[in-house]
Design a protein around this motif. Structure first.
Motif, mmCIF file in Angstrom:
data_model
loop_
_atom_site.group_PDB
_atom_site.id
_atom_site.type_symbol
_atom_site.label_atom_id
_atom_site.label_comp_id
_atom_site.label_asym_id
_atom_site.label_seq_id
_atom_site.Cartn_x
_atom_site.Cartn_y
_atom_site.Cartn_z
ATOM 1 N N LEU A 28 45.029 23.003 30.334
ATOM 2 C CA LEU A 28 45.230 22.931 31.900
ATOM 3 C C LEU A 28 45.138 21.901 31.993
ATOM 4 C CD1 LEU A 28 47.179 24.248 34.012
ATOM 5 C CD2 LEU A 28 45.259 25.527 34.699
ATOM 6 N N VAL A 29 45.323 20.933 33.306
ATOM 7 C CA VAL A 29 45.328 19.962 33.277
ATOM 8 C C VAL A 29 45.254 19.685 34.605
ATOM 9 C CG1 VAL A 29 44.843 18.489 31.598
ATOM 10 C CG2 VAL A 29 47.369 19.067 32.576
ATOM 11 N N ALA A 30 46.689 20.483 35.632
ATOM 12 C CA ALA A 30 46.471 20.978 36.921
ATOM 13 C C ALA A 30 47.872 21.990 37.169
ATOM 14 C CB ALA A 30 47.693 19.590 37.320
ATOM 15 N N THR A 31 47.709 22.748 38.587
ATOM 16 C CA THR A 31 48.601 23.700 38.967
ATOM 17 C C THR A 31 49.101 23.206 40.003
ATOM 18 O OG1 THR A 31 46.925 25.607 37.794
ATOM 19 C CG2 THR A 31 48.322 25.832 39.751
ATOM 20 N N HIS A 32 50.169 22.746 40.419
ATOM 21 C CA HIS A 32 51.005 21.848 41.388
ATOM 22 C C HIS A 32 51.493 23.713 42.183
ATOM 23 C CE1 HIS A 32 49.246 18.084 39.729
ATOM 24 N NE2 HIS A 32 50.168 18.314 38.763
ATOM 25 N N TRP A 33 51.067 23.920 43.575
ATOM 26 C CA TRP A 33 51.782 24.096 44.598
ATOM 27 C C TRP A 33 52.705 23.576 45.108
ATOM 28 C CZ3 TRP A 33 50.443 29.484 43.505
ATOM 29 C CH2 TRP A 33 49.753 29.667 43.181
ATOM 30 N N LEU A 34 54.151 23.977 44.758
ATOM 31 C CA LEU A 34 55.595 23.347 45.449
ATOM 32 C C LEU A 34 56.144 24.226 46.350
ATOM 33 C CD1 LEU A 34 56.739 22.932 41.577
ATOM 34 C CD2 LEU A 34 55.643 21.104 42.830
ATOM 35 N N SER A 35 56.523 23.664 47.025
ATOM 36 C CA SER A 35 57.940 23.668 48.267
ATOM 37 C C SER A 35 59.007 23.698 48.252
ATOM 38 C CB SER A 35 57.065 22.964 49.170
ATOM 39 O OG SER A 35 57.909 21.677 49.674
ATOM 40 N N GLU A 128 41.139 39.655 45.247
ATOM 41 C CA GLU A 128 40.810 37.972 45.628
ATOM 42 C C GLU A 128 41.379 37.357 44.915
ATOM 43 O OE1 GLU A 128 37.842 35.082 47.995
ATOM 44 O OE2 GLU A 128 37.853 37.614 47.868
ATOM 45 N N ALA A 129 41.718 36.494 44.492
ATOM 46 C CA ALA A 129 41.282 35.254 43.450
ATOM 47 C C ALA A 129 40.184 34.266 44.154
ATOM 48 C CB ALA A 129 42.742 34.503 43.321
ATOM 49 N N ILE A 130 40.107 33.524 42.889
ATOM 50 C CA ILE A 130 38.287 32.494 42.854
ATOM 51 C C ILE A 130 38.962 31.080 44.041
ATOM 52 C CG2 ILE A 130 39.687 30.574 41.176
ATOM 53 C CD1 ILE A 130 36.645 30.602 39.699
ATOM 54 N N ASP A 131 40.141 31.086 44.431
ATOM 55 C CA ASP A 131 40.801 29.996 45.693
ATOM 56 C C ASP A 131 41.195 30.748 46.716
ATOM 57 O OD1 ASP A 131 43.223 31.630 45.164
ATOM 58 O OD2 ASP A 131 44.110 29.595 45.113
ATOM 59 N N GLY A 132 40.612 31.931 47.017
ATOM 60 C CA GLY A 132 39.857 32.925 48.222
ATOM 61 C C GLY A 132 40.992 33.756 48.768
ATOM 62 N N TYR A 133 42.771 33.470 47.425
ATOM 63 C CA TYR A 133 43.631 34.247 48.345
ATOM 64 C C TYR A 133 44.209 35.486 47.763
ATOM 65 C CZ TYR A 133 48.906 35.487 48.027
ATOM 66 O OH TYR A 133 50.415 35.732 48.413
ATOM 67 N N PHE A 197 33.082 46.626 25.302
ATOM 68 C CA PHE A 197 32.377 45.705 26.005
ATOM 69 C C PHE A 197 32.291 43.897 25.205
ATOM 70 C CE2 PHE A 197 31.073 48.437 29.629
ATOM 71 C CZ PHE A 197 31.941 47.873 30.295
ATOM 72 N N ASN A 198 31.494 44.601 23.303
ATOM 73 C CA ASN A 198 31.684 43.595 22.524
ATOM 74 C C ASN A 198 32.478 42.734 22.847
ATOM 75 O OD1 ASN A 198 28.672 44.267 21.377
ATOM 76 N ND2 ASN A 198 30.012 46.277 21.032
ATOM 77 N N ARG A 199 33.568 42.944 23.873
ATOM 78 C CA ARG A 199 35.427 42.439 23.578
ATOM 79 C C ARG A 199 35.329 41.606 25.338
ATOM 80 N NH1 ARG A 199 39.678 43.827 19.349
ATOM 81 N NH2 ARG A 199 37.947 44.867 17.542
ATOM 82 N N ALA A 200 34.676 41.374 25.764
ATOM 83 C CA ALA A 200 34.682 41.130 26.967
ATOM 84 C C ALA A 200 34.393 40.308 26.973
ATOM 85 C CB ALA A 200 33.173 40.642 27.731
ATOM 86 N N TYR A 201 35.231 39.032 27.540
ATOM 87 C CA TYR A 201 35.915 37.327 27.361
ATOM 88 C C TYR A 201 35.691 36.752 28.667
ATOM 89 C CZ TYR A 201 40.989 38.821 29.077
ATOM 90 O OH TYR A 201 42.043 39.498 29.693
ATOM 91 N N LEU A 202 35.553 34.719 28.858
ATOM 92 C CA LEU A 202 36.184 34.758 30.397
ATOM 93 C C LEU A 202 37.099 34.355 30.710
ATOM 94 C CD1 LEU A 202 33.287 32.101 28.207
ATOM 95 C CD2 LEU A 202 32.814 33.412 29.770
ATOM 96 N N PRO A 203 37.262 34.442 31.992
ATOM 97 C CA PRO A 203 37.913 34.469 32.351
ATOM 98 C C PRO A 203 38.917 32.991 32.563
ATOM 99 C CG PRO A 203 36.431 34.814 34.466
ATOM 100 C CD PRO A 203 35.943 34.694 32.978
ATOM 101 N N ASN A 204 40.061 32.822 32.564
ATOM 102 C CA ASN A 204 40.582 31.078 32.494
ATOM 103 C C ASN A 204 39.989 29.820 32.972
ATOM 104 O OD1 ASN A 204 41.953 32.147 30.670
ATOM 105 N ND2 ASN A 204 44.385 32.648 31.693
ATOM 106 N N CYS A 205 39.429 30.460 34.181
ATOM 107 C CA CYS A 205 39.024 29.411 34.379
ATOM 108 C C CYS A 205 37.655 28.575 34.935
ATOM 109 C CB CYS A 205 38.736 30.484 36.448
ATOM 110 S SG CYS A 205 38.303 31.595 36.172
ATOM 111 N N ALA A 206 36.782 29.257 33.750
ATOM 112 C CA ALA A 206 35.846 28.507 32.871
ATOM 113 C C ALA A 206 36.048 27.665 32.115
ATOM 114 C CB ALA A 206 34.673 30.096 32.140
ATOM 115 N N TYR A 211 42.977 26.502 37.546
ATOM 116 C CA TYR A 211 43.504 28.493 37.145
ATOM 117 C C TYR A 211 42.644 29.094 38.778
ATOM 118 C CZ TYR A 211 44.726 27.810 32.221
ATOM 119 O OH TYR A 211 45.084 27.909 31.219
ATOM 120 N N VAL A 212 43.544 29.887 39.278
ATOM 121 C CA VAL A 212 42.939 30.987 40.254
ATOM 122 C C VAL A 212 42.804 32.472 40.268
ATOM 123 C CG1 VAL A 212 44.768 29.984 42.104
ATOM 124 C CG2 VAL A 212 45.916 31.455 40.390
ATOM 125 N N CYS A 213 41.776 33.007 39.076
ATOM 126 C CA CYS A 213 41.701 34.094 38.272
ATOM 127 C C CYS A 213 41.172 35.590 39.051
ATOM 128 C CB CYS A 213 40.561 34.000 37.553
ATOM 129 S SG CYS A 213 41.225 32.625 35.794
#
Length: 237
Positions: A28-35, A128-133, A197-206, A211-213
């Motif tokens: 992922l290189v960008a997430t563009h919010w559109l209108s 709550e998402a990592i961007d505050g939403y 928990f051996n299968r706990a995994y990193l969020p996409n935003c890592a 990403y808006v995890c």
């Protein structure tokens, strides 16, 4: 090797493929919010806008949930409530090409435990998402279990036998990323659940900005250390 370790190794291989694939998580290189107003987007031709829920470019339309290839990059439609975004995945992005591995804790059966799933009835929670939403999210139920001498109950989402939890523990910010994800399988009509928990995994935003995890709700923040599962992204020179 045991069935336990064999299964864990297969899971790790599948995780790496999902992260490091040509258009995987790390690409992922960008997430563009559109209108509804057309706008130019960096690295993409023409202008882009939303029309009746679809993403429309000069010569391309991407329907809800759809994707399309354009000039070597993959474009994906993303929706969050009434917000729509265009995600861009580039296999040549530094976020993907610099990946070396995902660091993990050693496999340890101590961090696999049994729990009990109780279905929720018309319950929702503001996540709550990592961007505050904050998004109002339907709750599938609650999973009760014990781990590291602590009794806990996770809020989980998802349909079918596999539930999803975002959780935190005392390793966050020290030995692990700020929070992690976990899939919990419910087996049988009695609500018996496997919490591994051996299968706990990193969020996409890592792996990539954009990403808006979802962050863990208060109930899913453990006070104990959980030294199991994925720890951190390791990048090469």
């Amino acid at each position: 090797m045991s069935e336990f370790s064999d299964g864990w190794n297969r899971w790790r291989q599948q995780r790496w493929a999902a992260v490091d694939g040509e258009f995987g998580i790390a690409a992922l290189v960008a997430t563009h919010w559109l209108s509804t107003t057309p706008q130019a987007l960096p690295g993409l031709p023409g202008e882009w806008h939303v029309e009746r829920g679809d993403i429309v470019g000069d010569d391309l339309t991407i329907e809800a949930g759809g994707e399309a290839l354009l000039g070597g990059v993959l474009l994906k439609h993303m929706q969050r409530d009434d917000q729509i975004a265009l995600r861009v995945f580039d296999p040549d992005s530094p976020g993907r090409t610099s990946l070396d591995r995902i660091d993990v804790f050693p496999l340890d059966a101590e961090w696999k435990t049994h729990g009990v799933f109780t279905p929720a009835v018309d319950e929702s929670v503001g996540i709550e998402a990592i961007d505050g939403y904050v998004q109002d999210t339907a709750v599938a139920g609650h999973v009760r279990f014990e781990i590291g001498g602590e009794s806990a109950s996770f809020v989980v989402t998802g349909e079918g036998p596999e539930k999803f939890a975002t959780f935190g523990d005392a390793t966050n910010g020290v030995d692990t990323y700020g929070f992690r994800f976990l899939r919990i399988r419910v087996e049988g009509d009695d609500g018996a659940a496997i919490v591994d928990f051996n299968r706990a995994y990193l969020p996409n935003c890592a792996f990539a900005d954009g990403y808006v995890c979802p962050l863990p709700p208060a109930s899913n923040r453990l006070h104990v250390r959980v030294p199991a599962g994925e720890r951190a992204v390791v990048r090469g020179d």
